[in-house]
Design a protein around this motif. Structure first.
Motif, PDB file in Angstrom:
ATOM      1  N   ILE A  78     -16.255  15.643 -29.647  1.00 11.63           N
ATOM      2  CA  ILE A  78     -16.177  14.528 -28.692  1.00 11.63           C
ATOM      3  C   ILE A  78     -17.133  13.450 -29.211  1.00 11.63           C
ATOM      4  CG2 ILE A  78     -16.563  13.748 -26.328  1.00 11.63           C
ATOM      5  CD1 ILE A  78     -14.362  15.668 -26.231  1.00 11.63           C
ATOM      6  N   PRO A  79     -16.625  12.513 -29.982  1.00 13.25           N
ATOM      7  CA  PRO A  79     -17.517  11.495 -30.564  1.00 13.25           C
ATOM      8  C   PRO A  79     -18.101  10.578 -29.492  1.00 13.25           C
ATOM      9  CG  PRO A  79     -15.336  11.501 -31.601  1.00 13.25           C
ATOM     10  CD  PRO A  79     -15.230  12.329 -30.369  1.00 13.25           C
ATOM     11  N   GLU A  80     -19.262  10.047 -29.791  1.00 16.12           N
ATOM     12  CA  GLU A  80     -19.853   9.026 -28.931  1.00 16.12           C
ATOM     13  C   GLU A  80     -18.967   7.779 -28.962  1.00 16.12           C
ATOM     14  OE1 GLU A  80     -23.016   9.081 -27.312  1.00 16.12           O
ATOM     15  OE2 GLU A  80     -22.948  11.237 -27.709  1.00 16.12           O
ATOM     16  N   ALA A  81     -19.091   6.948 -27.910  1.00 12.79           N
ATOM     17  CA  ALA A  81     -18.328   5.703 -27.856  1.00 12.79           C
ATOM     18  C   ALA A  81     -18.625   4.865 -29.093  1.00 12.79           C
ATOM     19  CB  ALA A  81     -18.672   4.922 -26.591  1.00 12.79           C
ATOM     20  N   GLY A  82     -17.582   4.330 -29.678  1.00 17.34           N
ATOM     21  CA  GLY A  82     -17.712   3.534 -30.901  1.00 17.34           C
ATOM     22  C   GLY A  82     -17.452   4.371 -32.142  1.00 17.34           C
ATOM     23  N   HIS A  84     -15.545   6.970 -32.041  1.00 16.88           N
ATOM     24  CA  HIS A  84     -14.339   7.741 -31.734  1.00 16.88           C
ATOM     25  C   HIS A  84     -13.103   7.225 -32.452  1.00 16.88           C
ATOM     26  CE1 HIS A  84     -14.220   4.372 -28.931  1.00 16.88           C
ATOM     27  NE2 HIS A  84     -12.954   4.628 -28.691  1.00 16.88           N
ATOM     28  N   ASP A  85     -13.226   6.115 -33.194  1.00 15.39           N
ATOM     29  CA  ASP A  85     -12.045   5.520 -33.804  1.00 15.39           C
ATOM     30  C   ASP A  85     -12.493   4.698 -35.017  1.00 15.39           C
ATOM     31  OD1 ASP A  85      -9.006   4.716 -33.069  1.00 15.39           O
ATOM     32  OD2 ASP A  85     -10.031   2.984 -33.941  1.00 15.39           O
ATOM     33  N   GLY A  88     -13.394   1.481 -33.996  1.00 13.01           N
ATOM     34  CA  GLY A  88     -14.649   1.567 -33.256  1.00 13.01           C
ATOM     35  C   GLY A  88     -15.830   1.462 -34.199  1.00 13.01           C
ATOM     36  N   LYS A 112      -4.911   7.133 -39.199  1.00 13.44           N
ATOM     37  CA  LYS A 112      -5.901   7.559 -38.206  1.00 13.44           C
ATOM     38  C   LYS A 112      -5.816   9.059 -37.950  1.00 13.44           C
ATOM     39  CE  LYS A 112      -6.629   4.770 -34.540  1.00 13.44           C
ATOM     40  NZ  LYS A 112      -6.566   3.655 -33.575  1.00 13.44           N
ATOM     41  N   GLU A 113      -4.611   9.570 -37.887  1.00 17.73           N
ATOM     42  CA  GLU A 113      -4.475  11.008 -37.635  1.00 17.73           C
ATOM     43  C   GLU A 113      -4.884  11.824 -38.862  1.00 17.73           C
ATOM     44  OE1 GLU A 113      -1.138  12.485 -35.443  1.00 17.73           O
ATOM     45  OE2 GLU A 113      -1.058  10.710 -34.172  1.00 17.73           O
TER      46      GLU A 113
END
Lengths: 129, 281
Positions: A78-82, A84-85, A88, A112-113
């Motif tokens: 569960i990555p931190e916000a930012g 996560h992508d 990001g 991305k996948e």
């Protein structure tokens, strides 16, 4: 790190839907982690080759330039916000995308996948850049 | 054995927008205080399906949502085939007010997400007398695009698939996988050029900024909700916007993204219920 890309390539082979999404994607992508470079060559959605750089004579279509810590944070379950992508990472100033960005966008879900496979593959493959 | 049938009812209403006839699809569920719900860019009313199926919410609230022209089950206007769809603030305001009028809604709460949140704040500034309060979700004054909106309407690629791949950046990793993909499916389905036309409004019109201080929250409260994982409207963007509106409140939702009612309904419902509690009964 080379082992990680290879393992992600193997994980890609186990995901037919991803190979189908990438069926028109035959490009070399440069992943730069700090001083380290990796040239990932895809052939019709398969990861055909991974060559460590640096190299001045290997052409690439687009590049993701980040650092090993950012990528490690990206690969947390569960990555931190930012973190996560990919975009990001760009938004928080921890990555840059260079080159033919339209090719990336046309294959964005595939790429991305693929990159997220480093997260999904599970444990035991720590980033050691 | 009885089949599971949603309490949501969908119908069509015909309105005139800028002199042209539009047949607009709308859904509703519940009774009591009217709450008009606006979907995000590139999507439709289905984003509100969970709250409309939430018996606690609909026990005292009548939730109404409609598909904007060109979106979901609302067809584009006659002659669309030679037009470039570009949403404007003026057309968006006209559309929302026309639906309030056509459906006979008496001072509804307006709840909008993303571009729906943006227009909610515009309406709070310009037409507050038609509403009782505003729940602005993932809403901010303005952000320029960090992408090229023309990516999403090209003859050589599927704009919907590219749009979905891009907006997935705004979905929280806490979102249940099924709802993540239901949320993305709507973007994949949006008509050619529609997401681009919505983004034209969202990323180019700065007219809200000077209007924010005009909003009178003593008459119509404004509550802003924002997800931590929203890259498009970040918590900083939302807080800056709330700070510019005297009396507005803002809550950061730690485990949510840009489409909270759709991507993570269980995570979002307490925040939405709290927001409804802040609105006039």
């Amino acid at each position: 790190m080379l082992d990680k890309w290879t393992a992600m390539g193997a994980a890609l082979e186990a995901r037919p839907h991803l190979l189908r999404l990438g069926r028109l994607f035959s490009e070399t992508v440069l992943i730069q982690l700090g001083e380290d470079e990796y040239y990932l060559t895809f052939e019709k959605g398969h990861l055909a080759d991974v060559t460590p750089g640096p190299s001045r004579k290997t052409p690439w279509r687009f590049a993701l330039r980040t650092d090993a810590d950012a990528l490690k944070a990206f690969w947390q379950p569960i990555p931190e916000a930012g973190f996560h992508d990919v975009f990001g990472l760009v938004k928080i100033g921890r990555a840059r995308v260079d080159g033919d960005i339209l090719v990336l966008v046309k294959n964005l879900r595939f790429f991305k996948e693929f990159l997220a496979l480093g997260r999904d593959m599970g444990r035991g493959l720590e980033v050691s850049a | 054995m009885s089949a599971l049938i949603d309490p949501i009812v969908g119908r069509y209403v015909t309105v005139t927008l800028s002199g042209r006839t539009h047949r607009i699809y709308f859904e509703e569920a519940g009774q009591g205080r009217p709450v008009l719900c606006l979907h995000t860019a590139g999507a439709d009313t289905r984003q509100w399906r969970h709250l409309m199926n939430d018996a606690e919410v609909t026990a005292t609230n009548r939730l109404i949502a409609f598909d904007m022209p060109w979106h979901g089950k609302s067809l584009p206007p006659e002659g669309f085939e030679t037009e470039e769809y570009l949403l404007t603030t003026e057309a968006y305001i006209e559309t929302v007010l026309a639906l309030v009028e056509a459906l006979g809604l008496e001072k509804p709460v307006l709840a909008g997400c993303s571009m729906g949140g943006r227009i909610s704040l515009q309406l709070a500034a310009l037409h507050a007398d038609r509403f009782s309060g505003f729940i602005a979700i993932e809403a901010s004054d303005f952000q320029p695009a960090w992408y090229d909106i023309d990516w999403f309407h090209r003859p050589d690629a599927h704009g919907g698939e590219m749009g979905a791949a891009l907006v997935s950046a705004n979905i929280s990793p806490y979102a249940p996988n099924a709802e993540r993909w239901n949320t993305l499916w709507m973007f994949m389905q949006s008509g050619p050029g529609v997401f681009r036309g919505d983004l034209s409004f969202y990323t180019k019109d700065e007219s809200l900024i000077p209007r924010l201080p005009q909003i009178d929250t003593a008459k119509t409260p404004v509550h802003i909700l924002v997800g931590s994982y929203d890259l498009t409207c970040t918590p900083e963007d939302a807080q800056r916007t709330a700070d510019a509106i005297p009396g507005a409140t803002c809550t950061v939702m730690e485990e949510l993204g840009h489409f909270p009612m759709s991507e993570h309904p269980e995570g979002f419902r307490p925040f939405f219920i709290d927001a409804l509690d802040k609105m006039p009964a």
